[in-house]
Motif scaffolding. Structure first.
Motif, PDB file in Angstrom:
ATOM      1  N   GLU A  77      -4.953  16.734 -33.450  1.00 50.80           N
ATOM      2  CA  GLU A  77      -4.722  15.370 -33.912  1.00 50.80           C
ATOM      3  C   GLU A  77      -4.342  15.324 -35.390  1.00 50.80           C
ATOM      4  OE1 GLU A  77      -8.280  13.340 -32.934  1.00 50.80           O
ATOM      5  OE2 GLU A  77      -7.937  13.433 -30.754  1.00 50.80           O
ATOM      6  N   ALA A  78      -4.805  16.333 -36.145  1.00 52.78           N
ATOM      7  CA  ALA A  78      -4.465  16.405 -37.564  1.00 52.78           C
ATOM      8  C   ALA A  78      -3.107  17.052 -37.795  1.00 52.78           C
ATOM      9  CB  ALA A  78      -5.542  17.185 -38.321  1.00 52.78           C
ATOM     10  N   GLY A  79      -2.429  17.422 -36.714  1.00 51.34           N
ATOM     11  CA  GLY A  79      -1.107  18.034 -36.836  1.00 51.34           C
ATOM     12  C   GLY A  79      -1.131  19.474 -37.258  1.00 51.34           C
ATOM     13  N   ARG A  80      -2.247  20.175 -37.000  1.00 50.26           N
ATOM     14  CA  ARG A  80      -2.353  21.583 -37.367  1.00 50.26           C
ATOM     15  C   ARG A  80      -1.972  22.460 -36.174  1.00 50.26           C
ATOM     16  NH1 ARG A  80      -6.546  21.638 -41.351  1.00 50.26           N
ATOM     17  NH2 ARG A  80      -6.540  19.607 -42.395  1.00 50.26           N
ATOM     18  N   PRO A  81      -0.924  23.269 -36.249  1.00 50.45           N
ATOM     19  CA  PRO A  81      -0.592  24.186 -35.149  1.00 50.45           C
ATOM     20  C   PRO A  81      -1.772  25.107 -34.856  1.00 50.45           C
ATOM     21  CG  PRO A  81       1.184  24.090 -36.758  1.00 50.45           C
ATOM     22  CD  PRO A  81       0.022  23.374 -37.373  1.00 50.45           C
ATOM     23  N   LEU A  82      -2.141  25.216 -33.575  1.00 54.41           N
ATOM     24  CA  LEU A  82      -3.369  25.918 -33.211  1.00 54.41           C
ATOM     25  C   LEU A  82      -3.142  26.900 -32.070  1.00 54.41           C
ATOM     26  CD1 LEU A  82      -6.519  26.221 -33.280  1.00 54.41           C
ATOM     27  CD2 LEU A  82      -6.592  24.340 -31.624  1.00 54.41           C
ATOM     28  N   ALA A 100      -7.531  19.258 -21.085  1.00 52.28           N
ATOM     29  CA  ALA A 100      -6.776  18.269 -20.310  1.00 52.28           C
ATOM     30  C   ALA A 100      -7.660  17.101 -19.889  1.00 52.28           C
ATOM     31  CB  ALA A 100      -6.156  18.932 -19.082  1.00 52.28           C
ATOM     32  N   GLU A 101      -8.928  17.383 -19.618  1.00 52.77           N
ATOM     33  CA  GLU A 101      -9.851  16.321 -19.235  1.00 52.77           C
ATOM     34  C   GLU A 101     -10.106  15.376 -20.409  1.00 52.77           C
ATOM     35  OE1 GLU A 101     -14.448  15.789 -17.563  1.00 52.77           O
ATOM     36  OE2 GLU A 101     -13.635  17.785 -17.975  1.00 52.77           O
ATOM     37  N   LYS A 102     -10.240  15.937 -21.603  1.00 49.92           N
ATOM     38  CA  LYS A 102     -10.519  15.120 -22.786  1.00 49.92           C
ATOM     39  C   LYS A 102      -9.293  14.365 -23.280  1.00 49.92           C
ATOM     40  CE  LYS A 102     -14.891  16.000 -23.461  1.00 49.92           C
ATOM     41  NZ  LYS A 102     -15.908  14.908 -23.445  1.00 49.92           N
ATOM     42  N   ASN A 103      -8.118  14.995 -23.184  1.00 49.36           N
ATOM     43  CA  ASN A 103      -6.890  14.349 -23.646  1.00 49.36           C
ATOM     44  C   ASN A 103      -5.734  14.738 -22.729  1.00 49.36           C
ATOM     45  OD1 ASN A 103      -4.679  13.300 -24.939  1.00 49.36           O
ATOM     46  ND2 ASN A 103      -5.225  14.031 -26.975  1.00 49.36           N
ATOM     47  N   PRO A 104      -5.503  13.968 -21.674  1.00 52.31           N
ATOM     48  CA  PRO A 104      -4.452  14.318 -20.702  1.00 52.31           C
ATOM     49  C   PRO A 104      -3.044  14.280 -21.276  1.00 52.31           C
ATOM     50  CG  PRO A 104      -5.984  12.687 -19.807  1.00 52.31           C
ATOM     51  CD  PRO A 104      -6.256  12.770 -21.261  1.00 52.31           C
ATOM     52  N   ASP A 105      -2.878  13.681 -22.456  1.00 45.67           N
ATOM     53  CA  ASP A 105      -1.538  13.583 -23.044  1.00 45.67           C
ATOM     54  C   ASP A 105      -1.251  14.679 -24.069  1.00 45.67           C
ATOM     55  OD1 ASP A 105      -1.033  11.222 -21.596  1.00 45.67           O
ATOM     56  OD2 ASP A 105      -2.111  10.035 -23.103  1.00 45.67           O
ATOM     57  N   LEU A 106      -2.229  15.516 -24.354  1.00 44.00           N
ATOM     58  CA  LEU A 106      -2.041  16.559 -25.363  1.00 44.00           C
ATOM     59  C   LEU A 106      -1.163  17.681 -24.816  1.00 44.00           C
ATOM     60  CD1 LEU A 106      -2.957  17.661 -28.187  1.00 44.00           C
ATOM     61  CD2 LEU A 106      -4.742  18.899 -26.939  1.00 44.00           C
ATOM     62  N   PRO A 107      -0.050  18.020 -25.473  1.00 36.92           N
ATOM     63  CA  PRO A 107       0.789  19.140 -25.012  1.00 36.92           C
ATOM     64  C   PRO A 107       0.072  20.474 -25.216  1.00 36.92           C
ATOM     65  CG  PRO A 107       1.985  17.680 -26.507  1.00 36.92           C
ATOM     66  CD  PRO A 107       0.541  17.341 -26.640  1.00 36.92           C
ATOM     67  N   ALA A 139       6.648  27.397 -27.920  1.00 38.90           N
ATOM     68  CA  ALA A 139       6.765  27.027 -29.337  1.00 38.90           C
ATOM     69  C   ALA A 139       6.775  25.510 -29.489  1.00 38.90           C
ATOM     70  CB  ALA A 139       8.034  27.626 -29.928  1.00 38.90           C
ATOM     71  N   GLY A 140       6.081  25.039 -30.511  1.00 38.22           N
ATOM     72  CA  GLY A 140       6.049  23.617 -30.812  1.00 38.22           C
ATOM     73  C   GLY A 140       4.966  22.832 -30.124  1.00 38.22           C
ATOM     74  N   LEU A 141       4.249  23.448 -29.174  1.00 37.55           N
ATOM     75  CA  LEU A 141       3.156  22.740 -28.511  1.00 37.55           C
ATOM     76  C   LEU A 141       1.950  22.656 -29.446  1.00 37.55           C
ATOM     77  CD1 LEU A 141       3.326  24.207 -24.888  1.00 37.55           C
ATOM     78  CD2 LEU A 141       4.320  22.089 -25.773  1.00 37.55           C
ATOM     79  N   GLU A 158       6.545  32.935 -38.026  1.00 42.41           N
ATOM     80  CA  GLU A 158       5.633  32.120 -38.816  1.00 42.41           C
ATOM     81  C   GLU A 158       4.282  32.066 -38.114  1.00 42.41           C
ATOM     82  OE1 GLU A 158       5.976  30.705 -41.751  1.00 42.41           O
ATOM     83  OE2 GLU A 158       8.041  31.443 -42.000  1.00 42.41           O
ATOM     84  N   PRO A 159       3.204  32.415 -38.800  1.00 46.55           N
ATOM     85  CA  PRO A 159       1.896  32.397 -38.147  1.00 46.55           C
ATOM     86  C   PRO A 159       1.417  30.969 -37.893  1.00 46.55           C
ATOM     87  CG  PRO A 159       1.658  32.878 -40.476  1.00 46.55           C
ATOM     88  CD  PRO A 159       3.132  32.873 -40.195  1.00 46.55           C
ATOM     89  N   TRP A 160       0.516  30.823 -36.908  1.00 50.79           N
ATOM     90  CA  TRP A 160      -0.143  29.546 -36.681  1.00 50.79           C
ATOM     91  C   TRP A 160      -1.019  29.225 -37.887  1.00 50.79           C
ATOM     92  CZ3 TRP A 160       1.345  32.268 -32.407  1.00 50.79           C
ATOM     93  CH2 TRP A 160       1.862  31.536 -31.324  1.00 50.79           C
ATOM     94  N   GLY A 161      -1.143  27.950 -38.172  1.00 48.12           N
ATOM     95  CA  GLY A 161      -1.997  27.548 -39.285  1.00 48.12           C
ATOM     96  C   GLY A 161      -3.466  27.802 -38.998  1.00 48.12           C
ATOM     97  N   HIS A 162      -3.855  27.620 -37.730  1.00 46.69           N
ATOM     98  CA  HIS A 162      -5.268  27.770 -37.363  1.00 46.69           C
ATOM     99  C   HIS A 162      -5.394  28.524 -36.044  1.00 46.69           C
ATOM    100  CE1 HIS A 162      -7.257  25.032 -40.308  1.00 46.69           C
ATOM    101  NE2 HIS A 162      -6.050  24.517 -40.360  1.00 46.69           N
ATOM    102  N   ALA A 163      -6.540  29.176 -35.910  1.00 46.65           N
ATOM    103  CA  ALA A 163      -6.913  29.815 -34.643  1.00 46.65           C
ATOM    104  C   ALA A 163      -8.377  29.515 -34.371  1.00 46.65           C
ATOM    105  CB  ALA A 163      -6.686  31.324 -34.688  1.00 46.65           C
ATOM    106  N   ILE A 164      -8.722  29.451 -33.105  1.00 44.58           N
ATOM    107  CA  ILE A 164     -10.122  29.405 -32.685  1.00 44.58           C
ATOM    108  C   ILE A 164     -10.361  30.630 -31.822  1.00 44.58           C
ATOM    109  CG2 ILE A 164     -11.885  28.167 -31.396  1.00 44.58           C
ATOM    110  CD1 ILE A 164     -10.470  25.575 -32.029  1.00 44.58           C
TER     111      ILE A 164
END
Length: 468
Positions: A77-82, A100-107, A139-141, A158-164
Motif C-alpha cells: 500500500e505504501a508503494g514499496r516493491p516487495l 488474496a483473502e485480505k486484499n482480493p484486488d492486490l496484484p 515484473a511490476g506486480l 534493479e533489486p526490490w526495495g523490500h523483502a520479507i
C-alpha cells in the motif's frame, strides 16, 4: 520546637500510627494490547527504519504468518516493491492465499518452478494472482512470492526495495547469501525454538567459520550485524495457558511469551465415560490439566517400539471413541474433536509409518501422523507424541535436539499426551556428551539435556503408569 512536635508537660507522647504502604498495582496482562504494541513497533521499523534488516522472533502460534501478511500489505500500500521468501512451496501458497483473502484486488505474483505440479491449484481461482516460472513475467506486480531455492536462480537489474523472509530460522545462511543481492532491506521473521536448518551433507568442516553455510540465516546475519533491530512477538494464540509457561521456560528462556488465553478459556471433555484403562486415564488427565504422560515399563526397544506404537494408536482410538468435544474463545458452542484435529508426532519416519499401520488396524483414518520436521508450523486441538528418547539405550545429538522436542510439544490448542517408556530421566543423567567441542561455534541454549529434563519434570506431575 515546632507546633507539630510540641506536647503538654506531663502528658505521654502517643506513638505515631504505623502506616502501611499502598500495595503496588500492576495492570492486568492484556494479550491483545501487548501483541498490538509489538506489531506496531515491528511495522514502524520495517516501513520507516534506516537499518537494512529487522529481525522478529516468534514463538509457536504467535501469529507469524499474520504478521508477514500484514507487513506485506502495508508495504504494498505504501508503494514499496516487495519480494517474499519462504522455505517451502506449501508456505508460499499459504501466504498467497492469505494475501488474496485480505486484499482480493492486490496484484500478486507467484514465482514457481518448472515442475509438473509446482503450486497449489487453488491459486488458479484467484484473479489477482499471476503465476509464472520466469521472474520477468511478474515484473511490476506489488508483491512477488517464491521459495528461497527458486529466488536463488533469479537475476535482476534493479533489486526490490523490500523483502520479507518467512521462517528465517529454518533458512540456511548459504541460501540467504544466494538471494541477498535481490533486495535492499528485509524483514526476517521466524521461530528460534524450532528445528535447525536441514543439510544433506556434514557441516563439520565449516564449524566455527564466520560464514558457516549450514548455520541459520538469522544466526549469521546477527553475528555480522549485531545492531539490527530485534523484536519478539509476546503472545502465543495457539498454546493454552496450561502449556505456554512450560514451553516458554523450557525452550525460550531469553524470549519469554505468554498465552493469549487464560486457564478455563478452553476445555476438552468426553461424552463417553472412562473404561479405567491406561489410555483412558491419561485422556482424563490431559482433559483436566492439558498434559498427560502415558508411561510404559522401562525397556530397551527397537526404534519403532511395537508396544509404544500400539499405545499411541490406542490413545488416538479412545480419543475418537469417547466423542471428545472442545470449547474455546473461538465460539460459544462445543466443537467435536474430529480425526482431522488430532495429530501424532514422532522423531523418525519409520515410527510414523508404524503408527499409521497401527491406526489402520484400529480403523482410524484422517489423523495426521508425521515427524517433527513435517509438523512444524501446523496446529491441532490434541497431539499425541512418541517421545524421541523412549526405549533408547543412548541419547544422540539427533534425539536431544531442542527444536525437535519443542515442535512436538507445541502443536496443540488443548492438550498434549506423551507416550514414553520409563527411565528417560536416568538415561539423561547417565549420558555423557560425546559431541566434539569446536572453537568459534555458538553454544545453543537451552541444550537438549536441560530442555528434556524440564519437560519430563512437568510431565511427571501428570503421569499414568500403564502395563499393557
Amino acid at each position: 520546637m515546632t507546633a507539630e512536635t510540641a506536647t503538654t508537660p506531663g502528658t505521654p507522647t502517643a506513638p505515631a500510627p504505623a502506616t502501611t504502604p499502598a500495595p503496588a498495582t500492576t495492570a492486568p496482562f492484556d494479550p491483545g494490547a501487548e501483541a498490538a504494541r509489538a506489531t506496531a513497533a515491528i511495522l514502524h521499523d520495517t516501513l520507516h527504519g534506516t537499518e537494512r534488516g529487522v529481525v522478529v522472533d516468534s514463538p509457536p502460534g504467535a501469529g507469524k504468518s499474520t504478521l508477514v501478511v500484514r507487513a506485506a500489505l502495508e508495504l504494498a500500500e505504501a508503494g514499496r516493491p516487495l519480494m517474499v521468501v519462504a522455505q517451502t512451496n506449501a508456505q508460499v501458497d499459504d501466504l498467497v492465499l492469505r494475501l488474496a483473502e485480505k486484499n482480493p484486488d492486490l496484484p500478486v505474483g507467484r514465482l514457481h518452478s518448472s515442475d509438473a505440479d509446482p503450486y497449489d491449484k487453488a491459486l488458479d481461482a484467484l484473479a489477482n494472482v499471476r503465476k509464472s516460472a520466469k521472474a520477468g513475467d511478474l515484473a511490476g506486480l506489488a508483491v512477488v512470492l517464491s521459495t528461497a531455492a527458486k529466488w536463488a536462480h533469479v537475476k535482476v537489474d534493479e533489486p526490490w526495495g523490500h523483502a520479507i523472509v518467512d521462517e528465517a530460522y529454518q533458512m540456511r545462511s548459504d541460501s540467504l547469501l544466494a538471494v541477498a543481492g535481490l533486495f535492499e532491506r528485509a524483514l526476517f521473521v521466524g521461530d528460534p525454538g524450532q528445528l535447525d536448518p536441514f543439510a544433506t551433507v556434514g557441516s563439520e568442516q565449516w564449524a566455527g567459520l564466520a560464514y558457516d553455510p549450514s548455520s541459520s540465516a538469522v544466526t549469521t546475519l546477527l553475528a555480522h550485524n549485531p545492531t539490527l533491530p530485534q523484536h519478539r512477538l509476546p503472545v502465543s494464540w495457539r498454546l493454552p495457558a496450561s502449556a505456554a509457561r512450560l514451553v516458554s521456560d523450557a525452550f525460550y528462556p531469553y524470549t519469554p511469551f505468554r498465552s493469549g488465553t487464560d486457564h478455563g478459556d478452553r476445555t476438552l471433555a468426553f461424552a463417553a465415560p472412562s473404561d479405567g484403562s491406561g489410555p483412558d486415564q491419561v485422556l482424563d488427565e490431559a482433559a483436566a490439566s492439558g498434559w498427560g504422560l502415558l508411561e510404559l515399563p522401562a525397556r530397551h526397544t527397537p526404534r519403532a517400539d511395537p508396544e509404544a506404537v500400539r499405545a499411541v494408536a490406542a490413545v488416538v482410538r479412545r480419543l475418537l471413541d469417547r466423542e471428545g468435544t472442545t470449547t474455546s474463545e473461538r465460539g460459544p458452542s462445543p466443537a467435536p474433536l474430529t480425526a482431522a484435529r488430532i495429530a501424532v508426532g514422532t522423531a523418525h519416519r519409520d515410527q510414523a509409518a508404524a503408527v499409521r499401520a497401527a491406526l489402520a488396524d484400529l480403523d482410524v483414518s484422517d489423523v495426521t501422523v508425521d515427524t517433527a520436521n513435517r509438523l512444524q508450523g501446523r496446529e491441532y486441538d490434541v497431539t499425541v507424541v512418541l517421545h524421541p528418547l523412549s526405549g533408547r539405550p543412548d541419547a544422540t545429538a539427533f534425539h536431544l535436539e531442542t527444536g525437535r522436542l519443542c515442535v512436538l510439544t507445541s502443536r496443540h490448542r488443548h492438550a498434549c499426551i506423551v507416550v514414553c517408556r520409563e527411565g528417560v530421566d536416568a538415561l539423561l543423567d547417565d549420558y555423557p556428551s560425546t559431541e566434539p567441542v569446536q572453537l568459534g561455534t555458538l553454544v545453543k541454549f537451552p541444550d537438549g539435556w536441560e530442555a528434556n529434563h524440564a519437560v519430563l519434570a512437568h510431565l511427571a506431575e501428570h503421569r499414568v503408569t500403564w502395563r499393557p
